[in-house]
Design an enzyme around this catalytic site. Structure first.
Site, PDB file in Angstrom:
ATOM      1  CD  GLU A  39      -2.679  -1.699   0.630  1.00 27.92           C
ATOM      2  OE1 GLU A  39      -3.153  -0.809  -0.100  1.00 27.92           O
ATOM      3  OE2 GLU A  39      -3.063  -2.883   0.595  1.00 27.92           O
ATOM      4  CB  CYS A  68      -1.416   7.392   1.285  1.00 29.93           C
ATOM      5  SG  CYS A  68      -2.816   6.570   2.052  1.00 29.93           S
TER       6      CYS A  68
HETATM    7  P1  NAD Z   1       8.963   4.591   4.117  1.00 34.96           P
HETATM    8  O1  NAD Z   1       8.805   3.789   2.890  1.00 34.96           O
HETATM    9  O2  NAD Z   1      10.144   5.457   4.256  1.00 34.96           O
HETATM   10  O3  NAD Z   1       8.972   3.641   5.413  1.00 34.96           O
HETATM   11  C1  NAD Z   1       7.902   2.775   5.713  1.00 34.96           C
HETATM   12  C2  NAD Z   1       8.392   1.670   6.631  1.00 34.96           C
HETATM   13  O4  NAD Z   1       9.342   0.868   5.934  1.00 34.96           O
HETATM   14  C3  NAD Z   1       9.086   2.141   7.901  1.00 34.96           C
HETATM   15  O5  NAD Z   1       8.647   1.338   8.972  1.00 34.96           O
HETATM   16  C4  NAD Z   1      10.558   1.862   7.601  1.00 34.96           C
HETATM   17  O6  NAD Z   1      11.341   1.633   8.756  1.00 34.96           O
HETATM   18  C5  NAD Z   1      10.466   0.599   6.780  1.00 34.96           C
HETATM   19  N1  NAD Z   1      11.618   0.309   5.907  1.00 34.96           N
HETATM   20  C6  NAD Z   1      12.519   1.177   5.392  1.00 34.96           C
HETATM   21  N2  NAD Z   1      13.399   0.513   4.596  1.00 34.96           N
HETATM   22  C7  NAD Z   1      13.038  -0.795   4.613  1.00 34.96           C
HETATM   23  C8  NAD Z   1      13.538  -1.969   3.987  1.00 34.96           C
HETATM   24  N3  NAD Z   1      14.584  -1.943   3.162  1.00 34.96           N
HETATM   25  N4  NAD Z   1      12.912  -3.142   4.214  1.00 34.96           N
HETATM   26  C9  NAD Z   1      11.825  -3.197   5.023  1.00 34.96           C
HETATM   27  N5  NAD Z   1      11.315  -2.114   5.655  1.00 34.96           N
HETATM   28  C10 NAD Z   1      11.897  -0.925   5.447  1.00 34.96           C
HETATM   29  O7  NAD Z   1       7.609   5.436   4.258  1.00 34.96           O
HETATM   30  P2  NAD Z   1       7.283   6.564   5.321  1.00 34.96           P
HETATM   31  O8  NAD Z   1       8.093   7.764   4.973  1.00 34.96           O
HETATM   32  O9  NAD Z   1       7.352   5.998   6.697  1.00 34.96           O
HETATM   33  O10 NAD Z   1       5.725   6.836   5.026  1.00 34.96           O
HETATM   34  C11 NAD Z   1       5.261   7.740   4.083  1.00 34.96           C
HETATM   35  C12 NAD Z   1       4.836   7.019   2.816  1.00 34.96           C
HETATM   36  O11 NAD Z   1       3.841   6.060   3.131  1.00 34.96           O
HETATM   37  C13 NAD Z   1       4.201   7.945   1.807  1.00 34.96           C
HETATM   38  O12 NAD Z   1       4.679   7.642   0.524  1.00 34.96           O
HETATM   39  C14 NAD Z   1       2.722   7.607   1.905  1.00 34.96           C
HETATM   40  O13 NAD Z   1       1.977   7.897   0.760  1.00 34.96           O
HETATM   41  C15 NAD Z   1       2.774   6.152   2.187  1.00 34.96           C
HETATM   42  N6  NAD Z   1       1.511   5.702   2.769  1.00 34.96           N
HETATM   43  C16 NAD Z   1       0.689   4.890   2.029  1.00 34.96           C
HETATM   44  C17 NAD Z   1      -0.552   4.504   2.542  1.00 34.96           C
HETATM   45  C18 NAD Z   1      -1.501   3.627   1.750  1.00 34.96           C
HETATM   46  O14 NAD Z   1      -2.420   3.066   2.347  1.00 34.96           O
HETATM   47  N7  NAD Z   1      -1.350   3.488   0.462  1.00 34.96           N
HETATM   48  C19 NAD Z   1      -0.926   4.929   3.810  1.00 34.96           C
HETATM   49  C20 NAD Z   1      -0.075   5.750   4.512  1.00 34.96           C
HETATM   50  C21 NAD Z   1       1.154   6.121   3.994  1.00 34.96           C
END
Ligand code: NAD
Length: 476
Positions: free
Chosen positions: A229, A263
Protein backbone atom coordinates in the site's frame (compact mmCIF):
# COMPACT_ATOMS: atom_id res chain seq x y z
CA UNK A 1 22.03 -3.35 18.17
CA UNK A 2 21.92 0.23 16.83
CA UNK A 3 20.43 2.93 19.01
CA UNK A 4 17.78 5.10 17.35
CA UNK A 5 16.85 8.59 18.55
CA UNK A 6 13.31 9.66 17.74
CA UNK A 7 12.64 13.36 17.21
CA UNK A 8 9.70 15.10 18.81
CA UNK A 9 7.88 16.95 15.97
CA UNK A 10 6.78 19.85 18.19
CA UNK A 11 10.14 20.60 19.78
CA UNK A 12 12.61 19.16 17.29
CA UNK A 13 14.37 17.44 20.22
CA UNK A 14 15.40 13.79 20.08
CA UNK A 15 13.78 12.92 23.40
CA UNK A 16 13.08 9.21 22.92
CA UNK A 17 15.79 6.60 22.41
CA UNK A 18 15.46 2.90 21.76
CA UNK A 19 17.49 -0.09 20.63
CA UNK A 20 16.61 -1.51 17.22
CA UNK A 21 16.04 -5.26 17.30
CA UNK A 22 18.65 -7.36 15.55
CA UNK A 23 18.03 -10.24 13.16
CA UNK A 24 18.50 -12.97 15.84
CA UNK A 25 15.95 -11.39 18.18
CA UNK A 26 13.47 -11.02 15.32
CA UNK A 27 13.97 -14.65 14.34
CA UNK A 28 13.25 -15.80 17.87
CA UNK A 29 10.12 -13.59 18.17
CA UNK A 30 8.80 -14.95 14.87
CA UNK A 31 9.48 -18.53 16.06
CA UNK A 32 7.48 -17.90 19.25
CA UNK A 33 4.58 -16.41 17.29
CA UNK A 34 4.69 -19.29 14.81
CA UNK A 35 4.42 -21.83 17.66
CA UNK A 36 1.59 -19.97 19.41
CA UNK A 37 -0.36 -19.42 16.18
CA UNK A 38 -1.19 -23.12 15.92
CA UNK A 39 -3.43 -22.90 18.99
CA UNK A 40 -4.73 -19.42 18.03
CA UNK A 41 -6.08 -20.91 14.81
CA UNK A 42 -7.19 -24.34 15.98
CA UNK A 43 -9.05 -22.89 19.01
CA UNK A 44 -11.50 -21.35 16.56
CA UNK A 45 -13.00 -18.00 15.64
CA UNK A 46 -15.04 -17.56 18.89
CA UNK A 47 -11.87 -17.91 20.95
CA UNK A 48 -10.10 -15.32 18.82
CA UNK A 49 -13.06 -12.96 18.96
CA UNK A 50 -13.20 -13.15 22.78
CA UNK A 51 -9.49 -12.40 23.06
CA UNK A 52 -9.69 -9.49 20.62
CA UNK A 53 -12.73 -7.95 22.36
CA UNK A 54 -10.95 -8.17 25.71
CA UNK A 55 -8.03 -6.41 24.08
CA UNK A 56 -10.36 -3.63 22.87
CA UNK A 57 -11.41 -3.18 26.53
CA UNK A 58 -7.77 -3.03 27.66
CA UNK A 59 -7.06 -0.39 25.01
CA UNK A 60 -9.99 1.69 26.31
CA UNK A 61 -8.57 1.47 29.85
CA UNK A 62 -5.21 2.79 28.65
CA UNK A 63 -6.58 5.23 26.13
CA UNK A 64 -5.05 8.32 27.74
CA UNK A 65 -1.54 6.82 27.86
CA UNK A 66 -1.73 5.70 24.24
CA UNK A 67 -3.12 9.06 23.04
CA UNK A 68 -0.42 10.96 24.96
CA UNK A 69 2.34 8.83 23.43
CA UNK A 70 0.86 9.18 19.94
CA UNK A 71 0.56 12.95 20.40
CA UNK A 72 4.27 13.05 21.27
CA UNK A 73 5.04 10.95 18.21
CA UNK A 74 3.00 13.06 15.81
CA UNK A 75 2.53 16.52 17.33
CA UNK A 76 -1.26 16.36 16.94
CA UNK A 77 -3.81 15.28 19.52
CA UNK A 78 -7.37 15.03 18.15
CA UNK A 79 -6.31 12.65 15.36
CA UNK A 80 -4.34 10.58 17.89
CA UNK A 81 -7.60 10.16 19.77
CA UNK A 82 -9.33 9.08 16.56
CA UNK A 83 -6.55 6.59 15.86
CA UNK A 84 -7.09 4.82 19.19
CA UNK A 85 -10.85 4.59 18.54
CA UNK A 86 -10.21 2.77 15.28
CA UNK A 87 -8.89 -0.36 17.04
CA UNK A 88 -12.28 -1.33 18.52
CA UNK A 89 -13.98 -0.41 15.25
CA UNK A 90 -11.70 -2.75 13.25
CA UNK A 91 -12.09 -5.60 15.73
CA UNK A 92 -15.88 -5.32 15.83
CA UNK A 93 -16.18 -4.83 12.07
CA UNK A 94 -14.01 -7.76 11.03
CA UNK A 95 -15.40 -10.09 13.71
CA UNK A 96 -18.96 -9.30 12.54
CA UNK A 97 -18.24 -10.43 8.98
CA UNK A 98 -15.71 -13.18 9.73
CA UNK A 99 -18.07 -16.17 10.21
CA UNK A 100 -19.49 -15.65 6.72
CA UNK A 101 -16.23 -14.73 5.01
CA UNK A 102 -14.17 -17.49 6.61
CA UNK A 103 -16.79 -20.20 5.95
CA UNK A 104 -15.02 -22.02 3.16
CA UNK A 105 -17.14 -23.26 0.26
CA UNK A 106 -17.97 -26.87 -0.53
CA UNK A 107 -18.88 -28.29 -3.91
CA UNK A 108 -18.89 -31.09 -6.42
CA UNK A 109 -16.65 -31.78 -9.38
CA UNK A 110 -18.23 -30.76 -12.69
CA UNK A 111 -16.31 -33.50 -14.48
CA UNK A 112 -17.24 -36.33 -12.09
CA UNK A 113 -20.39 -35.90 -10.00
CA UNK A 114 -19.26 -38.55 -7.51
CA UNK A 115 -16.37 -36.37 -6.40
CA UNK A 116 -16.97 -33.68 -3.81
CA UNK A 117 -14.62 -31.15 -2.26
CA UNK A 118 -14.40 -28.86 0.70
CA UNK A 119 -12.21 -25.79 0.76
CA UNK A 120 -10.29 -24.64 3.77
CA UNK A 121 -8.83 -21.16 4.33
CA UNK A 122 -5.53 -21.86 6.04
CA UNK A 123 -4.01 -18.73 7.62
CA UNK A 124 -0.40 -17.79 7.02
CA UNK A 125 1.20 -18.59 10.39
CA UNK A 126 3.11 -15.31 10.70
CA UNK A 127 2.12 -12.15 8.80
CA UNK A 128 4.74 -9.40 8.96
CA UNK A 129 3.46 -5.81 8.94
CA UNK A 130 5.72 -2.85 8.15
CA UNK A 131 4.12 0.55 8.63
CA UNK A 132 4.85 4.29 8.17
CA UNK A 133 4.78 7.30 10.50
CA UNK A 134 1.76 9.30 9.32
CA UNK A 135 -0.84 7.27 11.26
CA UNK A 136 1.49 5.22 13.46
CA UNK A 137 -1.14 3.26 15.35
CA UNK A 138 -3.86 2.72 12.74
CA UNK A 139 -1.51 1.75 9.94
CA UNK A 140 0.28 -0.75 12.17
CA UNK A 141 -3.06 -2.50 12.87
CA UNK A 142 -5.18 -1.97 9.76
CA UNK A 143 -3.91 -5.23 8.25
CA UNK A 144 -2.83 -7.00 11.44
CA UNK A 145 -6.37 -7.09 12.88
CA UNK A 146 -8.03 -8.87 9.91
CA UNK A 147 -5.03 -11.22 9.79
CA UNK A 148 -5.50 -12.07 13.49
CA UNK A 149 -9.25 -12.55 12.99
CA UNK A 150 -8.46 -14.96 10.13
CA UNK A 151 -6.22 -16.98 12.47
CA UNK A 152 -2.73 -15.68 11.65
CA UNK A 153 -0.09 -14.49 14.07
CA UNK A 154 1.27 -10.99 13.40
CA UNK A 155 4.64 -9.33 13.93
CA UNK A 156 4.58 -5.57 13.39
CA UNK A 157 7.49 -3.26 12.64
CA UNK A 158 6.21 0.33 12.88
CA UNK A 159 8.16 3.34 11.68
CA UNK A 160 11.24 4.29 13.69
CA UNK A 161 10.09 7.92 13.34
CA UNK A 162 7.09 7.40 15.68
CA UNK A 163 7.92 4.65 18.22
CA UNK A 164 6.51 6.07 21.49
CA UNK A 165 3.02 4.58 21.19
CA UNK A 166 4.37 1.03 21.12
CA UNK A 167 5.05 0.73 24.88
CA UNK A 168 1.59 1.69 26.16
CA UNK A 169 -0.05 -0.30 23.38
CA UNK A 170 2.03 -3.37 24.27
CA UNK A 171 0.75 -3.11 27.85
CA UNK A 172 -2.80 -3.45 26.54
CA UNK A 173 -1.80 -6.47 24.45
CA UNK A 174 0.07 -8.13 27.33
CA UNK A 175 -3.08 -7.88 29.48
CA UNK A 176 -4.55 -10.55 27.15
CA UNK A 177 -1.94 -13.34 27.25
CA UNK A 178 -3.41 -15.50 24.48
CA UNK A 179 -3.28 -12.48 22.16
CA UNK A 180 0.19 -11.41 23.34
CA UNK A 181 1.44 -14.82 22.22
CA UNK A 182 0.52 -14.10 18.60
CA UNK A 183 0.76 -10.31 18.31
CA UNK A 184 4.18 -8.74 18.74
CA UNK A 185 5.66 -5.33 17.95
CA UNK A 186 9.34 -5.03 17.05
CA UNK A 187 11.11 -1.68 17.19
CA UNK A 188 13.65 -0.63 14.62
CA UNK A 189 14.33 0.99 11.27
CA UNK A 190 14.75 -0.31 7.75
CA UNK A 191 17.27 -3.04 8.73
CA UNK A 192 14.84 -4.46 11.26
CA UNK A 193 12.05 -4.43 8.67
CA UNK A 194 14.30 -6.10 6.12
CA UNK A 195 15.34 -8.80 8.63
CA UNK A 196 11.71 -9.47 9.50
CA UNK A 197 10.85 -10.28 5.88
CA UNK A 198 13.21 -13.28 6.10
CA UNK A 199 11.21 -14.72 9.03
CA UNK A 200 7.55 -14.28 8.08
CA UNK A 201 5.18 -16.10 5.72
CA UNK A 202 3.58 -13.02 4.12
CA UNK A 203 4.35 -9.32 4.38
CA UNK A 204 2.03 -6.31 4.31
CA UNK A 205 3.81 -3.03 3.72
CA UNK A 206 2.49 0.52 3.88
CA UNK A 207 4.95 3.23 2.91
CA UNK A 208 6.72 4.85 0.01
CA UNK A 209 7.04 3.43 -3.51
CA UNK A 210 10.83 3.32 -3.23
CA UNK A 211 10.81 1.20 -0.06
CA UNK A 212 7.88 -0.83 -1.38
CA UNK A 213 10.01 -1.98 -4.30
CA UNK A 214 12.73 -3.15 -1.90
CA UNK A 215 10.15 -4.97 0.22
CA UNK A 216 8.70 -6.68 -2.88
CA UNK A 217 12.19 -7.76 -3.96
CA UNK A 218 13.00 -9.16 -0.52
CA UNK A 219 9.65 -10.97 -0.40
CA UNK A 220 10.27 -12.43 -3.86
CA UNK A 221 13.65 -13.70 -2.65
CA UNK A 222 11.81 -15.61 0.08
CA UNK A 223 8.91 -16.60 -2.20
CA UNK A 224 6.36 -15.06 0.12
CA UNK A 225 3.48 -12.78 -0.94
CA UNK A 226 3.87 -9.05 -0.48
CA UNK A 227 0.84 -6.75 -0.22
CA UNK A 228 1.93 -3.18 -0.84
CA UNK A 229 0.00 0.00 0.00
CA UNK A 230 2.11 2.88 -1.31
CA UNK A 231 2.08 6.58 -2.07
CA UNK A 232 -0.52 8.69 -3.84
CA UNK A 233 -0.97 11.97 -5.70
CA UNK A 234 -4.73 12.06 -5.72
CA UNK A 235 -6.46 14.35 -8.23
CA UNK A 236 -9.75 16.19 -7.75
CA UNK A 237 -11.57 17.17 -10.95
CA UNK A 238 -14.12 19.99 -10.61
CA UNK A 239 -16.52 20.30 -13.55
CA UNK A 240 -18.55 23.33 -14.55
CA UNK A 241 -21.88 23.07 -12.74
CA UNK A 242 -20.46 21.50 -9.59
CA UNK A 243 -21.36 22.98 -6.22
CA UNK A 244 -18.19 25.01 -5.65
CA UNK A 245 -18.73 25.56 -1.91
CA UNK A 246 -19.02 21.84 -1.46
CA UNK A 247 -15.99 21.16 -3.67
CA UNK A 248 -13.81 23.71 -1.87
CA UNK A 249 -14.74 22.41 1.57
CA UNK A 250 -14.18 18.75 0.69
CA UNK A 251 -10.90 19.43 -1.14
CA UNK A 252 -9.54 21.53 1.72
CA UNK A 253 -10.57 18.97 4.32
CA UNK A 254 -8.78 16.24 2.41
CA UNK A 255 -5.67 18.30 1.70
CA UNK A 256 -5.29 19.68 5.21
CA UNK A 257 -6.29 16.70 7.40
CA UNK A 258 -3.24 15.46 9.34
CA UNK A 259 -1.35 18.40 7.78
CA UNK A 260 -1.64 16.68 4.40
CA UNK A 261 0.41 13.71 5.60
CA UNK A 262 -2.10 11.26 4.16
CA UNK A 263 -1.58 8.90 1.23
CA UNK A 264 -5.06 9.65 -0.17
CA UNK A 265 -4.93 13.43 0.35
CA UNK A 266 -6.06 15.53 -2.61
CA UNK A 267 -2.75 16.85 -3.96
CA UNK A 268 -3.82 18.16 -7.39
CA UNK A 269 -6.96 20.07 -8.38
CA UNK A 270 -8.11 20.38 -11.99
CA UNK A 271 -10.99 22.78 -12.50
CA UNK A 272 -12.98 23.89 -15.52
CA UNK A 273 -11.51 27.23 -16.62
CA UNK A 274 -14.93 28.93 -16.42
CA UNK A 275 -15.13 28.38 -12.65
CA UNK A 276 -11.39 28.42 -11.84
CA UNK A 277 -11.28 31.86 -10.21
CA UNK A 278 -14.41 31.26 -8.16
CA UNK A 279 -13.15 27.94 -6.82
CA UNK A 280 -9.71 29.38 -6.08
CA UNK A 281 -11.27 32.28 -4.13
CA UNK A 282 -13.22 29.81 -2.00
CA UNK A 283 -10.13 27.64 -1.42
CA UNK A 284 -8.09 30.67 -0.35
CA UNK A 285 -10.83 31.89 1.98
CA UNK A 286 -11.15 28.42 3.52
CA UNK A 287 -7.39 27.98 3.86
CA UNK A 288 -7.06 31.33 5.61
CA UNK A 289 -9.75 30.37 8.12
CA UNK A 290 -7.62 27.46 9.37
CA UNK A 291 -4.82 27.76 11.89
CA UNK A 292 -1.81 25.88 13.20
CA UNK A 293 -2.08 23.77 16.34
CA UNK A 294 0.70 25.92 17.80
CA UNK A 295 1.32 26.95 20.54
CA UNK A 296 -1.67 25.03 21.93
CA UNK A 297 -1.88 21.45 20.63
CA UNK A 298 -5.59 21.42 21.53
CA UNK A 299 -6.38 24.32 19.20
CA UNK A 300 -6.12 24.82 15.44
CA UNK A 301 -6.35 22.27 12.64
CA UNK A 302 -2.86 21.99 11.18
CA UNK A 303 -0.16 20.01 12.97
CA UNK A 304 3.61 20.08 12.49
CA UNK A 305 5.55 17.90 10.08
CA UNK A 306 5.99 14.56 11.80
CA UNK A 307 9.07 13.72 9.76
CA UNK A 308 11.39 16.73 9.52
CA UNK A 309 12.77 15.82 6.08
CA UNK A 310 9.24 16.08 4.65
CA UNK A 311 9.36 19.85 5.25
CA UNK A 312 12.52 20.08 3.11
CA UNK A 313 10.86 18.10 0.29
CA UNK A 314 7.83 20.40 0.30
CA UNK A 315 9.94 23.55 0.49
CA UNK A 316 11.91 22.43 -2.53
CA UNK A 317 8.73 21.54 -4.48
CA UNK A 318 7.30 25.00 -3.73
CA UNK A 319 10.57 26.71 -4.63
CA UNK A 320 10.74 24.92 -7.96
CA UNK A 321 7.09 25.70 -8.71
CA UNK A 322 7.61 29.41 -7.96
CA UNK A 323 10.73 29.48 -10.14
CA UNK A 324 8.70 27.98 -13.01
CA UNK A 325 5.91 30.56 -12.72
CA UNK A 326 3.51 29.29 -10.04
CA UNK A 327 1.71 31.82 -7.81
CA UNK A 328 1.35 31.07 -4.10
CA UNK A 329 -1.89 32.78 -3.08
CA UNK A 330 -1.80 31.92 0.61
CA UNK A 331 0.60 30.03 2.90
CA UNK A 332 3.71 28.71 1.23
CA UNK A 333 6.21 29.72 3.92
CA UNK A 334 7.37 27.24 6.55
CA UNK A 335 7.01 28.37 10.15
CA UNK A 336 9.55 27.13 12.68
CA UNK A 337 8.59 27.25 16.35
CA UNK A 338 10.75 25.76 19.10
CA UNK A 339 12.34 23.33 16.64
CA UNK A 340 9.04 22.11 15.15
CA UNK A 341 8.14 22.94 11.54
CA UNK A 342 4.64 23.86 10.33
CA UNK A 343 3.23 24.94 6.97
CA UNK A 344 0.04 27.03 6.95
CA UNK A 345 -2.56 25.77 4.44
CA UNK A 346 -1.20 26.71 1.04
CA UNK A 347 -3.04 27.35 -2.24
CA UNK A 348 -1.03 27.58 -5.45
CA UNK A 349 -2.15 28.47 -8.99
CA UNK A 350 -0.43 28.77 -12.40
CA UNK A 351 0.94 25.23 -11.97
CA UNK A 352 1.65 22.60 -14.62
CA UNK A 353 3.05 19.09 -14.98
CA UNK A 354 6.63 20.34 -15.42
CA UNK A 355 6.58 21.00 -11.68
CA UNK A 356 7.27 18.29 -9.09
CA UNK A 357 4.48 19.88 -7.04
CA UNK A 358 2.08 18.36 -9.61
CA UNK A 359 3.83 15.05 -10.25
CA UNK A 360 5.49 13.86 -7.00
CA UNK A 361 3.92 13.13 -3.65
CA UNK A 362 3.90 16.30 -1.53
CA UNK A 363 2.56 14.97 1.80
CA UNK A 364 1.81 18.43 3.13
CA UNK A 365 -1.10 20.91 3.37
CA UNK A 366 -0.77 22.21 -0.18
CA UNK A 367 -3.55 22.62 -2.80
CA UNK A 368 -2.21 23.31 -6.31
CA UNK A 369 -4.95 24.25 -8.78
CA UNK A 370 -4.79 24.01 -12.58
CA UNK A 371 -7.47 25.02 -15.13
CA UNK A 372 -8.65 22.72 -17.93
CA UNK A 373 -10.60 23.43 -21.12
CA UNK A 374 -12.31 20.09 -21.78
CA UNK A 375 -13.26 16.92 -19.95
CA UNK A 376 -10.81 15.02 -22.17
CA UNK A 377 -8.02 17.27 -20.97
CA UNK A 378 -9.13 16.86 -17.34
CA UNK A 379 -9.03 13.08 -17.63
CA UNK A 380 -5.65 13.16 -19.38
CA UNK A 381 -4.19 15.36 -16.64
CA UNK A 382 -5.66 13.25 -13.83
CA UNK A 383 -4.14 10.14 -15.44
CA UNK A 384 -0.75 11.73 -16.19
CA UNK A 385 0.91 10.21 -13.11
CA UNK A 386 2.66 7.08 -11.87
CA UNK A 387 0.21 7.00 -8.92
CA UNK A 388 -3.29 5.48 -8.88
CA UNK A 389 -4.49 5.39 -5.30
CA UNK A 390 -7.74 7.36 -5.43
CA UNK A 391 -9.28 10.68 -6.41
CA UNK A 392 -12.45 12.77 -6.55
CA UNK A 393 -14.83 14.28 -9.10
CA UNK A 394 -17.20 17.17 -8.44
CA UNK A 395 -20.04 17.51 -10.95
CA UNK A 396 -23.56 18.88 -11.32
CA UNK A 397 -25.00 15.39 -10.97
CA UNK A 398 -23.82 12.11 -9.52
CA UNK A 399 -24.36 10.48 -12.93
CA UNK A 400 -22.13 12.98 -14.70
CA UNK A 401 -19.47 12.65 -11.99
CA UNK A 402 -19.55 8.85 -12.09
CA UNK A 403 -19.15 8.87 -15.89
CA UNK A 404 -15.95 10.87 -15.60
CA UNK A 405 -14.79 8.81 -12.60
CA UNK A 406 -14.88 5.63 -14.71
CA UNK A 407 -12.19 7.16 -16.94
CA UNK A 408 -9.77 7.93 -14.12
CA UNK A 409 -7.11 5.28 -13.67
CA UNK A 410 -7.16 4.91 -9.88
CA UNK A 411 -8.61 2.51 -7.33
CA UNK A 412 -11.36 4.59 -5.68
CA UNK A 413 -13.02 7.79 -6.87
CA UNK A 414 -15.32 9.83 -4.61
CA UNK A 415 -18.14 11.73 -6.27
CA UNK A 416 -19.03 15.17 -4.88
CA UNK A 417 -16.89 14.47 -1.82
CA UNK A 418 -13.36 13.32 -0.97
CA UNK A 419 -11.92 10.29 0.86
CA UNK A 420 -15.12 8.25 0.54
CA UNK A 421 -13.17 4.95 0.28
CA UNK A 422 -12.78 5.22 4.07
CA UNK A 423 -16.53 4.72 4.41
CA UNK A 424 -16.54 1.40 2.55
CA UNK A 425 -13.46 -0.13 4.13
CA UNK A 426 -15.47 -3.14 5.33
CA UNK A 427 -17.90 -3.23 2.44
CA UNK A 428 -16.64 -2.50 -1.07
CA UNK A 429 -13.40 -3.61 -2.65
CA UNK A 430 -10.74 -1.18 -3.87
CA UNK A 431 -7.20 -1.79 -5.01
CA UNK A 432 -4.30 0.58 -5.55
CA UNK A 433 -3.61 1.09 -9.27
CA UNK A 434 -0.29 1.72 -11.05
CA UNK A 435 2.65 2.25 -8.67
CA UNK A 436 0.42 2.99 -5.67
CA UNK A 437 0.31 -0.61 -4.60
CA UNK A 438 0.26 -4.32 -5.29
CA UNK A 439 -1.80 -7.26 -4.07
CA UNK A 440 -5.51 -7.87 -3.51
CA UNK A 441 -7.95 -5.36 -2.09
CA UNK A 442 -7.22 -4.12 1.43
CA UNK A 443 -10.82 -2.98 1.49
CA UNK A 444 -13.93 -5.09 1.88
CA UNK A 445 -14.77 -7.96 4.22
CA UNK A 446 -13.08 -10.47 1.93
CA UNK A 447 -9.72 -8.70 2.35
CA UNK A 448 -9.27 -11.08 5.31
CA UNK A 449 -8.77 -13.87 2.82
CA UNK A 450 -5.52 -12.22 1.65
CA UNK A 451 -3.98 -13.67 4.79
CA UNK A 452 -5.03 -17.25 4.05
CA UNK A 453 -4.10 -19.97 1.61
CA UNK A 454 -6.91 -21.77 -0.18
CA UNK A 455 -6.78 -25.50 0.30
CA UNK A 456 -9.08 -28.16 -1.17
CA UNK A 457 -9.88 -31.55 0.34
CA UNK A 458 -11.25 -33.65 -2.51
CA UNK A 459 -13.23 -36.82 -1.79
CA UNK A 460 -13.99 -39.75 -4.04
CA UNK A 461 -16.53 -42.11 -2.39
CA UNK A 462 -17.25 -43.94 -5.68
CA UNK A 463 -15.30 -46.30 -7.85
CA UNK A 464 -11.72 -45.63 -8.76
CA UNK A 465 -10.35 -46.08 -12.25
CA UNK A 466 -8.21 -49.17 -12.52
CA UNK A 467 -4.56 -48.90 -13.50
CA UNK A 468 -5.43 -49.84 -17.07
CA UNK A 469 -6.72 -46.26 -17.40
CA UNK A 470 -3.07 -45.41 -17.87
CA UNK A 471 -2.82 -47.71 -20.88
CA UNK A 472 -2.01 -46.14 -24.25
CA UNK A 473 -4.76 -48.37 -25.70
CA UNK A 474 -7.38 -46.26 -23.91
CA UNK A 475 -6.41 -43.30 -26.02
CA UNK A 476 -6.23 -45.01 -29.44
P1 NAD B 1 8.96 4.59 4.12
O1 NAD B 1 8.80 3.79 2.89
O2 NAD B 1 10.14 5.46 4.26
O3 NAD B 1 8.97 3.64 5.41
C1 NAD B 1 7.90 2.78 5.71
C2 NAD B 1 8.39 1.67 6.63
O4 NAD B 1 9.34 0.87 5.93
C3 NAD B 1 9.09 2.14 7.90
O5 NAD B 1 8.65 1.34 8.97
C4 NAD B 1 10.56 1.86 7.60
O6 NAD B 1 11.34 1.63 8.76
C5 NAD B 1 10.47 0.60 6.78
N1 NAD B 1 11.62 0.31 5.91
C6 NAD B 1 12.52 1.18 5.39
N2 NAD B 1 13.40 0.51 4.60
C7 NAD B 1 13.04 -0.79 4.61
C8 NAD B 1 13.54 -1.97 3.99
N3 NAD B 1 14.58 -1.94 3.16
N4 NAD B 1 12.91 -3.14 4.21
C9 NAD B 1 11.82 -3.20 5.02
N5 NAD B 1 11.31 -2.11 5.65
C10 NAD B 1 11.90 -0.92 5.45
O7 NAD B 1 7.61 5.44 4.26
P2 NAD B 1 7.28 6.56 5.32
O8 NAD B 1 8.09 7.76 4.97
O9 NAD B 1 7.35 6.00 6.70
O10 NAD B 1 5.73 6.84 5.03
C11 NAD B 1 5.26 7.74 4.08
C12 NAD B 1 4.84 7.02 2.82
O11 NAD B 1 3.84 6.06 3.13
C13 NAD B 1 4.20 7.94 1.81
O12 NAD B 1 4.68 7.64 0.52
C14 NAD B 1 2.72 7.61 1.91
O13 NAD B 1 1.98 7.90 0.76
C15 NAD B 1 2.77 6.15 2.19
N6 NAD B 1 1.51 5.70 2.77
C16 NAD B 1 0.69 4.89 2.03
C17 NAD B 1 -0.55 4.50 2.54
C18 NAD B 1 -1.50 3.63 1.75
O14 NAD B 1 -2.42 3.07 2.35
N7 NAD B 1 -1.35 3.49 0.46
C19 NAD B 1 -0.93 4.93 3.81
C20 NAD B 1 -0.07 5.75 4.51
C21 NAD B 1 1.15 6.12 3.99
Amino acid sequence: MPTINARNPRTGECDYTFEALDADSIASICREVRDAQQHWWSAGFDYRQRALSRWADEVRKRQDDIVNALAQDTGRRAISHEEVGVIAHLIEGYCAVAPEVLAAPEGRSSSNAEISFENQYVPYPVVGVISPWNFPLVLSLLDAIPALVAGCGAVIKPSEVTPRFIDPLMQSIEAVPELAAVLRYVKGGGDTGRAMIDQVDAVVFTGSIETGIKVAQAAAGNLIPAFLELGGKDPAVVLNGADLDRAATAILRSAIYNAGQVCYAIERVYVDRSVHDELVAKLVEGAQSLSLNYPDIRKGQVGPFIFAKQADIIESQLEEARAKGATVLTGGVLERHEGGVWLPPTVVTQVNHDMRLMTEETFGPVVPVMAFDSEEQAVALANDTRYGLSGAVFAESITQGAELARRIDAGGISINDTELPRTISLDGEKMAFKKSGMGGSRYGARSMLRYTRKKAIIKNPGSINALDALSEQQVT
